[in-house]
Design a protein around this motif. Structure first.
Motif, PDB file in Angstrom:
ATOM      1  N   ASP A  80      -0.439 -12.042   8.760  1.00  0.00           N
ATOM      2  CA  ASP A  80      -1.571 -12.585   9.509  1.00  0.00           C
ATOM      3  C   ASP A  80      -2.865 -11.935   9.029  1.00  0.00           C
ATOM      4  OD1 ASP A  80      -3.009 -13.941  11.423  1.00  0.00           O
ATOM      5  OD2 ASP A  80      -2.187 -12.881  13.143  1.00  0.00           O
ATOM      6  N   ASP A  81      -3.985 -12.636   9.261  1.00  0.00           N
ATOM      7  CA  ASP A  81      -5.299 -12.052   9.055  1.00  0.00           C
ATOM      8  C   ASP A  81      -5.652 -11.310  10.338  1.00  0.00           C
ATOM      9  OD1 ASP A  81      -7.898 -11.415   8.546  1.00  0.00           O
ATOM     10  OD2 ASP A  81      -8.654 -13.468   8.585  1.00  0.00           O
ATOM     11  N   CYS A  82      -5.602 -10.011  10.305  1.00  0.00           N
ATOM     12  CA  CYS A  82      -5.774  -9.163  11.500  1.00  0.00           C
ATOM     13  C   CYS A  82      -4.819  -9.654  12.588  1.00  0.00           C
ATOM     14  CB  CYS A  82      -7.239  -9.135  11.931  1.00  0.00           C
ATOM     15  SG  CYS A  82      -8.278  -8.375  10.679  1.00  0.00           S
ATOM     16  N   MET A 104     -10.606  -5.901  12.626  1.00  0.00           N
ATOM     17  CA  MET A 104      -9.390  -5.373  13.270  1.00  0.00           C
ATOM     18  C   MET A 104      -9.715  -4.804  14.644  1.00  0.00           C
ATOM     19  SD  MET A 104      -7.330  -3.524  10.186  1.00  0.00           S
ATOM     20  CE  MET A 104      -6.158  -4.468   9.201  1.00  0.00           C
ATOM     21  N   ASN A 139      -4.103   2.182  10.745  1.00  0.00           N
ATOM     22  CA  ASN A 139      -4.669   2.959   9.642  1.00  0.00           C
ATOM     23  C   ASN A 139      -5.428   1.925   8.807  1.00  0.00           C
ATOM     24  OD1 ASN A 139      -5.153   4.493   7.358  1.00  0.00           O
ATOM     25  ND2 ASN A 139      -2.997   4.842   6.833  1.00  0.00           N
ATOM     26  N   PRO A 140      -6.718   1.696   9.104  1.00  0.00           N
ATOM     27  CA  PRO A 140      -7.407   0.505   8.572  1.00  0.00           C
ATOM     28  C   PRO A 140      -7.661   0.560   7.064  1.00  0.00           C
ATOM     29  CG  PRO A 140      -8.813   1.707  10.135  1.00  0.00           C
ATOM     30  CD  PRO A 140      -7.595   2.548   9.909  1.00  0.00           C
ATOM     31  N   PRO A 141      -7.736  -0.623   6.443  1.00  0.00           N
ATOM     32  CA  PRO A 141      -8.047  -0.665   5.003  1.00  0.00           C
ATOM     33  C   PRO A 141      -9.539  -0.463   4.780  1.00  0.00           C
ATOM     34  CG  PRO A 141      -7.909  -2.884   5.880  1.00  0.00           C
ATOM     35  CD  PRO A 141      -7.606  -1.957   7.024  1.00  0.00           C
ATOM     36  N   PHE A 179       0.851  -1.199   0.000  1.00  0.00           N
ATOM     37  CA  PHE A 179       0.000   0.000   0.000  1.00  0.00           C
ATOM     38  C   PHE A 179       0.890   1.254   0.000  1.00  0.00           C
ATOM     39  CE2 PHE A 179      -1.957   3.273   2.706  1.00  0.00           C
ATOM     40  CZ  PHE A 179      -3.149   3.491   2.035  1.00  0.00           C
ATOM     41  N   ALA A 227      -1.878   8.391   6.663  1.00  0.00           N
ATOM     42  CA  ALA A 227      -0.666   8.088   7.457  1.00  0.00           C
ATOM     43  C   ALA A 227       0.063   9.388   7.806  1.00  0.00           C
ATOM     44  CB  ALA A 227       0.245   7.150   6.668  1.00  0.00           C
ATOM     45  N   ASP A 271       0.612  -7.579   8.931  1.00  0.00           N
ATOM     46  CA  ASP A 271      -0.127  -7.231   7.709  1.00  0.00           C
ATOM     47  C   ASP A 271      -0.522  -8.520   7.015  1.00  0.00           C
ATOM     48  OD1 ASP A 271      -0.187  -4.279   6.051  1.00  0.00           O
ATOM     49  OD2 ASP A 271      -0.785  -6.074   4.929  1.00  0.00           O
ATOM     50  N   GLU A 272      -1.590  -8.457   6.233  1.00  0.00           N
ATOM     51  CA  GLU A 272      -2.002  -9.669   5.507  1.00  0.00           C
ATOM     52  C   GLU A 272      -1.276  -9.786   4.176  1.00  0.00           C
ATOM     53  OE1 GLU A 272      -4.624 -10.587   2.911  1.00  0.00           O
ATOM     54  OE2 GLU A 272      -4.231  -8.683   1.943  1.00  0.00           O
ATOM     55  N   GLY A 274      -1.873  -3.749  10.260  1.00  0.00           N
ATOM     56  CA  GLY A 274      -1.937  -3.300   8.863  1.00  0.00           C
ATOM     57  C   GLY A 274      -0.762  -2.360   8.635  1.00  0.00           C
ATOM     58  N   CYS A 275       0.454  -2.875   8.883  1.00  0.00           N
ATOM     59  CA  CYS A 275       1.659  -2.019   8.982  1.00  0.00           C
ATOM     60  C   CYS A 275       2.113  -1.456   7.645  1.00  0.00           C
ATOM     61  CB  CYS A 275       2.801  -2.813   9.619  1.00  0.00           C
ATOM     62  SG  CYS A 275       3.303  -4.258   8.639  1.00  0.00           S
ATOM     63  N   GLY A 276       1.679  -2.044   6.510  1.00  0.00           N
ATOM     64  CA  GLY A 276       2.167  -1.554   5.212  1.00  0.00           C
ATOM     65  C   GLY A 276       3.690  -1.551   5.191  1.00  0.00           C
ATOM     66  N   ILE A 299     -13.313  -5.529   7.202  1.00  0.00           N
ATOM     67  CA  ILE A 299     -11.957  -5.874   7.680  1.00  0.00           C
ATOM     68  C   ILE A 299     -11.615  -4.955   8.851  1.00  0.00           C
ATOM     69  CG2 ILE A 299      -9.508  -6.049   7.071  1.00  0.00           C
ATOM     70  CD1 ILE A 299     -10.805  -7.916   5.244  1.00  0.00           C
TER      71      ILE A 299
HETATM   72  C1  LIG Z   1      -4.515   1.823   4.763  1.00  0.00           C
HETATM   73  S1  LIG Z   1      -3.217   0.646   4.693  1.00  0.00           S
HETATM   74  C2  LIG Z   1      -2.132   1.267   5.974  1.00  0.00           C
HETATM   75  C3  LIG Z   1      -0.670   0.922   5.763  1.00  0.00           C
HETATM   76  C4  LIG Z   1       0.305   1.683   6.678  1.00  0.00           C
HETATM   77  N1  LIG Z   1       0.045   1.393   8.067  1.00  0.00           N
HETATM   78  C5  LIG Z   1       0.203   3.176   6.424  1.00  0.00           C
HETATM   79  O1  LIG Z   1      -0.337   3.863   7.287  1.00  0.00           O
HETATM   80  O2  LIG Z   1       0.654   3.621   5.352  1.00  0.00           O
HETATM   81  C6  LIG Z   1      -3.975  -0.767   5.416  1.00  0.00           C
HETATM   82  C7  LIG Z   1      -3.105  -1.997   5.510  1.00  0.00           C
HETATM   83  O3  LIG Z   1      -3.891  -3.061   6.068  1.00  0.00           O
HETATM   84  C8  LIG Z   1      -3.518  -4.268   5.460  1.00  0.00           C
HETATM   85  N2  LIG Z   1      -4.602  -5.248   5.635  1.00  0.00           N
HETATM   86  C9  LIG Z   1      -5.729  -5.389   4.895  1.00  0.00           C
HETATM   87  N3  LIG Z   1      -6.473  -6.411   5.371  1.00  0.00           N
HETATM   88  C10 LIG Z   1      -5.797  -6.928   6.416  1.00  0.00           C
HETATM   89  C11 LIG Z   1      -6.042  -8.012   7.308  1.00  0.00           C
HETATM   90  N4  LIG Z   1      -7.141  -8.768   7.210  1.00  0.00           N
HETATM   91  N5  LIG Z   1      -5.119  -8.288   8.254  1.00  0.00           N
HETATM   92  C12 LIG Z   1      -3.986  -7.541   8.364  1.00  0.00           C
HETATM   93  N6  LIG Z   1      -3.711  -6.507   7.541  1.00  0.00           N
HETATM   94  C13 LIG Z   1      -4.605  -6.195   6.591  1.00  0.00           C
HETATM   95  C14 LIG Z   1      -3.249  -3.868   4.011  1.00  0.00           C
HETATM   96  O4  LIG Z   1      -2.441  -4.832   3.350  1.00  0.00           O
HETATM   97  C15 LIG Z   1      -2.575  -2.511   4.176  1.00  0.00           C
HETATM   98  O5  LIG Z   1      -1.184  -2.636   4.229  1.00  0.00           O
END
Ligand SMILES: C[S@@+](CC[C@H](N)C(=O)[O-])C[C@H]1O[C@@H](n2cnc3c(N)ncnc32)[C@H](O)[C@@H]1O
Length: 391
Positions: A304-306, A338, A321-323, A223, A232, A275-276, A252-254, A334
């Protein structure tokens, strides 16, 4: 949700992942899967008839396992499938769907998006990824393992096949054209040319983070790989001041941007970066390793998933920072998962702090879940929200 997938004589039950989906009109396959299977199944059967060994099938970006399950079900025991996915959710969906259709796991080799591809696949089933950087990355990787004997089957929604997409196929694979539209989808017909002057790719991308001495590392499918996300950017101004010795989860560390700044503010904390996306986890790992190498031992990196793999009552902070989408579907489910996971893994007194687009209904959700939610800051687009886990 429609879970009954019927294709010729093949009958499968297929679910999306996570299993609880708020939008019941979504299903685990699409017309592009059907188009690919129309060609793949007879090809697989004829290869199978002409050889003693399993047919070597390489499948890329099978979002919920529809291609893998259909091939496994139509030609039982006669394929060896390498499944390439960047998404843990896609892997979980595929495992679940194979298990519920009693398909054996020993014909599958799971690969993540940064693993090398197997040499000389006989049949490649390729679902187009939405992100063109990742498409280029995958085509470059494919061009190293294809042979003139390999068959590459690609299909996608017609609206997703544009000049840029066809140009990438032409540059990395060989002469390419799109078929006529069938059920709102098209095939990409491409011929592999071994001798082709292919462009050099510069992944992972590295760029400096404003107002810091950090350089962020970005693999092709992470992302905000080309520049800092505006949510972010706002969150960086409102990260929590955490106490020394705290355990903080960056959910969701990106590319790890939030963790980098947090580690700089509080060098004595433990961080779990989840992160997934495998490319996100690898990007975060590289970002911390290159910028704060002496603090790597305080960091754990988890695909991981969440927060499925995290213990209850184990963290002082969760920052997120949720997707707001999964694959191409816009969704808040999602983020809801989270928040529920964050509440479970926080210690009593632990806090969840998030950045959210103003128009999303997160404040209400957090109030329901935690019993309260405080808005700490706002700008015209985003809010910073915080909830504390009470006993
Ligand atoms: C909005 S981005 C934020 C990335 C980073 N933290 C930033 O602020 O730039 C959301 C992140 O959540 C991750 N994500 C989506 N679904 C997820 C899940 N089920 N479990 C863990 N991470 C997930 C995405 O891959 C993405 O990297």
């Amino acid at each position: 949700m429609n879970t009954q997938f019927t294709f010729g004589a093949t009958q499968l039950r297929l679910h999306r992942w996570p299993l609880t989906q708020p939008n019941h009109s979504l299903q685990a396959w699409d017309a592009a899967d059907e188009l690919i299977l129309e060609q793949a199944l007879p090809l697989c059967a004829s290869l199978q008839a002409s050889q003693q060994t399993p047919v070597r099938v390489l499948i890329l970006n099978d979002a919920f396992g529809a291609l893998s399950c259909a091939i496994g079900s139509a030609t039982p025991g006669s394929t060896l499938q390498h499944l390439v996915q960047d998404s843990v959710l896609s892997q979980l969906a595929c495992r679940h769907n194979r298990a519920q259709n009693t398909l054996p796991s020993n014909e599958i080799i799971e690969l993540n998006s940064l693993d090398p591809l197997p040499e000389n696949p006989q049949l490649v089933l390729f679902k187009l990824p939405a992100n063109h950087s990742y498409l280029a990355f995958q085509l470059a990787a494919l061009s190293k393992v294809l042979t003139p004997q390999s068959t590459l089957l690609v299909a996608a929604k017609a609206k997703d096949i544009n000049r840029n997409v066809l140009a990438l196929f032409t540059q990395f694979i060989g002469p390419t054209q799109a078929s006529l539209t069938i059920k709102k989808c098209r095939y990409i017909e491409t011929t592999f040319q071994a001798a082709l002057a292919r462009p050099q790719l510069n992944f992972p991308l590295r760029w400096p983070l404003d107002d810091s001495h950090f350089t962020l590392v970005n693999h092709a499918n992470v992302f905000a790989r080309e520049k800092l996300d505006i949510g972010a950017r706002f969150f960086l101004q409102h990260l929590p001041r955490v106490a020394a010795g705290s355990t903080v989860i960056d959910l969701g560390c990106g590319n790890g941007v939030l963790s980098l700044q947090l580690l700089q503010q509080q060098p004595d904390c433990h961080l779990v970066l989840c992160d997934e996306s495998y490319m996100a986890v690898a990007s975060a790992h590289a970002s911390i390793a290159e910028n704060l190498p002496t603090q790597m031992a305080q960091c754990q990196f988890v695909a991981d998933d969440c927060l499925t793999q995290q213990a209850d009552n184990s963290a002082d902070w969760v920052i997120c920072n949720p997707p707001f989408h999964q694959q191409t579907a816009v969704t808040t489910h999602i983020a809801s998962q989270m928040f529920r996971d964050a509440k479970r893994v926080l210690k009593t007194g632990g806090r969840l702090r998030i950045v959210a687009n103003r128009h999303l209904p997160y404040r209400l959700q957090l109030e329901k879940l935690f019993g309260h939610c405080q808005q700490l800051a706002a700008n015209p687009k985003f809010v910073i929200l915080e909830s504390i886990k009470r006993s």
